[in-house]
Design an enzyme around this catalytic site. Structure first.
Site, short mmCIF file in Angstrom:
data_model
loop_
_atom_site.label_atom_id
_atom_site.label_comp_id
_atom_site.label_asym_id
_atom_site.label_seq_id
_atom_site.Cartn_x
_atom_site.Cartn_y
_atom_site.Cartn_z
CB SER A 42 24.54 86.73 48.60
OG SER A 42 24.49 87.97 49.27
CE1 TYR B 44 19.59 87.74 45.33
CE2 TYR B 44 20.17 88.89 47.36
CZ TYR B 44 20.54 88.27 46.19
OH TYR B 44 21.87 88.15 45.89
CE LYS C 272 21.70 84.55 45.09
NZ LYS C 272 21.97 83.83 43.84
N1 UFG Z 1 23.41 103.00 49.71
C1 UFG Z 1 23.15 104.35 49.82
N2 UFG Z 1 22.48 104.95 48.79
C2 UFG Z 1 22.05 104.28 47.69
C3 UFG Z 1 22.34 102.91 47.59
C4 UFG Z 1 23.00 102.29 48.63
O1 UFG Z 1 23.49 104.98 50.80
O2 UFG Z 1 21.45 104.89 46.81
C5 UFG Z 1 24.13 102.33 50.78
C6 UFG Z 1 23.33 101.23 51.43
O3 UFG Z 1 22.49 101.73 52.41
C7 UFG Z 1 24.44 100.30 51.93
C8 UFG Z 1 25.55 100.48 50.89
O4 UFG Z 1 25.27 101.71 50.24
O5 UFG Z 1 24.90 100.76 53.16
C9 UFG Z 1 25.58 99.37 49.87
O6 UFG Z 1 24.28 99.22 49.32
P1 UFG Z 1 23.99 98.32 48.05
O7 UFG Z 1 22.52 98.41 47.78
O8 UFG Z 1 24.91 98.64 46.94
O9 UFG Z 1 24.41 96.87 48.55
P2 UFG Z 1 23.80 96.02 49.75
O10 UFG Z 1 24.97 95.75 50.65
O11 UFG Z 1 22.60 96.59 50.36
O12 UFG Z 1 23.31 94.77 48.92
C10 UFG Z 1 24.17 93.77 48.62
C11 UFG Z 1 23.70 93.04 47.36
C12 UFG Z 1 22.45 92.26 47.61
C13 UFG Z 1 22.55 91.48 48.88
C14 UFG Z 1 22.92 92.37 50.03
C15 UFG Z 1 23.06 91.65 51.33
O13 UFG Z 1 23.47 93.94 46.29
O14 UFG Z 1 22.30 91.38 46.53
O15 UFG Z 1 24.18 92.94 49.73
O16 UFG Z 1 23.21 92.57 52.37
F1 UFG Z 1 21.36 90.89 49.21
#
Ligand code: UFG
Length: 339
Positions: free
Chosen positions: A125, A150, A154
């Site tokens: 990741s 998590y 990785k």
């Molecule tokens: N976000 C929102 N509202 C939500 C969900 C997400 O505003 O309800 C925002 C988050 O704050 C972030 C973006 O949308 O800015 C993406 O969020 P995600 O949760 O979809 O994805 P992440 O980038 O946080 O997570 C992903 C993977 C994880 C990994 C992570 C590493 O899902 O497995 O990247 O940063 F660990």
């Protein structure tokens, strides 16, 4: 040629199985179904015309894993997806995450060594980069301390594979995913988030279909053009295709190093607000949202330098953001129709 896909009934695993079958590979899935359903096997068959072989057991069990490898002595390569993946849950239950994600990998590697299997593709990741100082993130961008157990699994998994390869006949391709979204064009397979989704895309589609009242945007005071956080979203089918290319590369002895690392993204960053706008544009649906405080542990912005994957793998993500958001919506509607 037979490929073992661990975690093959999961979100990225199932899409990869379909792409492997399309290229003529025989697939055997190992999955404990802890976060997926047995019906996925039939759904894969609906798309490809072929039901993959399947064994249900937990790869954290060393005896069962070894017995499996002895019985299936014609496996040519492995794609290892099987792992827990919820960031928040990992903070709550770190030992569960370390045990599951690391022990299953260790048992799989031991099975490879004992049974003469050389090649493994591992799902890593972009979380290993944390908030990079320089963007886009390249494969040689320094690794940073993980912000969750998590993420740490990785990073440690990458190290376990790399160190094992140094003295054993193991070769690996580590694929660092950015943010996979969307679903197969048939809407027969896709992501099944358990409970309230943490990730942006399923939260958007569940809001649009009325399961959630509004989307919470985690922060609009980041140092980005519109203040919301930026990620590199990649269509899950584009991602799946890269796995097939990685397997083919290893089988054809084209790897240039024992362990190769590739970023899998589109190379373009989009803000949360841009994803919302794309969703509204591609579906014609207005989305309710509210601005909230930042979510702890989130990085501000990250996207991939995909140059190495483009030139070395000859692979490039093809789907646009609008195609991704449209495909996620098609899947959400298909899910609703099934219930
Ligand atoms: N976000 C929102 N509202 C939500 C969900 C997400 O505003 O309800 C925002 C988050 O704050 C972030 C973006 O949308 O800015 C993406 O969020 P995600 O949760 O979809 O994805 P992440 O980038 O946080 O997570 C992903 C993977 C994880 C990994 C992570 C590493 O899902 O497995 O990247 O940063 F660990």
């Amino acid at each position: 040629m037979k490929i073992l896909v661990t975690g093959g009934t999961g979100y990225i695993g199932s899409h990869t199985v379909v792409e492997l079958q399309a290229k003529g590979f025989e697939v055997i899935i190992v999955d404990n179904l802890s976060n997926s359903s047995i019906e996925v096997l039939d759904n894969i068959a609906k798309i490809s015309g072929k039901k993959p072989l399947f064994e249900k057991f937990d790869l954290t069990d060393p005896e069962k894993t070894e017995t499996f490898f002895r019985l299936h002595n014609d496996i040519r390569a492995i794609i290892h997806f099987a792992a827990f993946k919820a960031v928040g849950e990992s903070v709550q239950y770190p030992l569960m995450y370390y045990r599951n994600n690391l022990v299953s990998l260790i048992n799989t590697l031991q099975g490879m060594i004992n049974n003469g299997i050389r090649d493994i593709v591992f799902s890593s990741s972009c979380t290993v980069y944390g908030q990079p100082e320089k963007l886009p993130a390249r494969e040689d961008t320094p690794i940073q301390k993980a912000n969750s157990p998590y993420g740490n699994t990785k990073r440690i998994s990458e190290e376990i594979i790399t160190e094992t390869s140094e003295n054993e006949a193991i070769r690996a391709i580590l694929l660092r995913y950015f943010n996979p979204i969307g679903a197969h064009e048939t809407a027969i397979i896709g992501e099944f988030p358990q409970g309230i989704p943490n990730n942006l895309m399923p939260y958007i589609t569940q809001t649009a279909i009325g399961k959630r009242d509004f989307l919470r945007i985690w922060g609009n005071d980041y140092d980005t053009p519109d203040g919301t956080a930026i990620r590199d979203y990649i269509h899950v089918v584009d991602l799946a295709k890269a796995h097939v290319i990685a397997v083919e590369r290893m089988i054809a002895d084209k790897s240039k190093e024992k362990v190769e690392i590739f970023n899998l993204g589109t190379g373009k960053g989009f803000s949360v607000m841009e994803v919302i706008k794309s969703f509204e544009r591609s579906t014609g649906i207005h989305l309710n949202y509210k601005i909230m405080d930042r979510r702890p542990g989130d990085v501000e912005q990250v996207w991939a330098d995909t140059g190495f994957a483009n030139t070395e793998l000859g692979w490039k993500a093809e789907k646009s953001l609008d195609e991704m958001t449209a495909s996620a919506w098609k899947w959400e509607k298909a899910l609703a129709a099934r219930r």
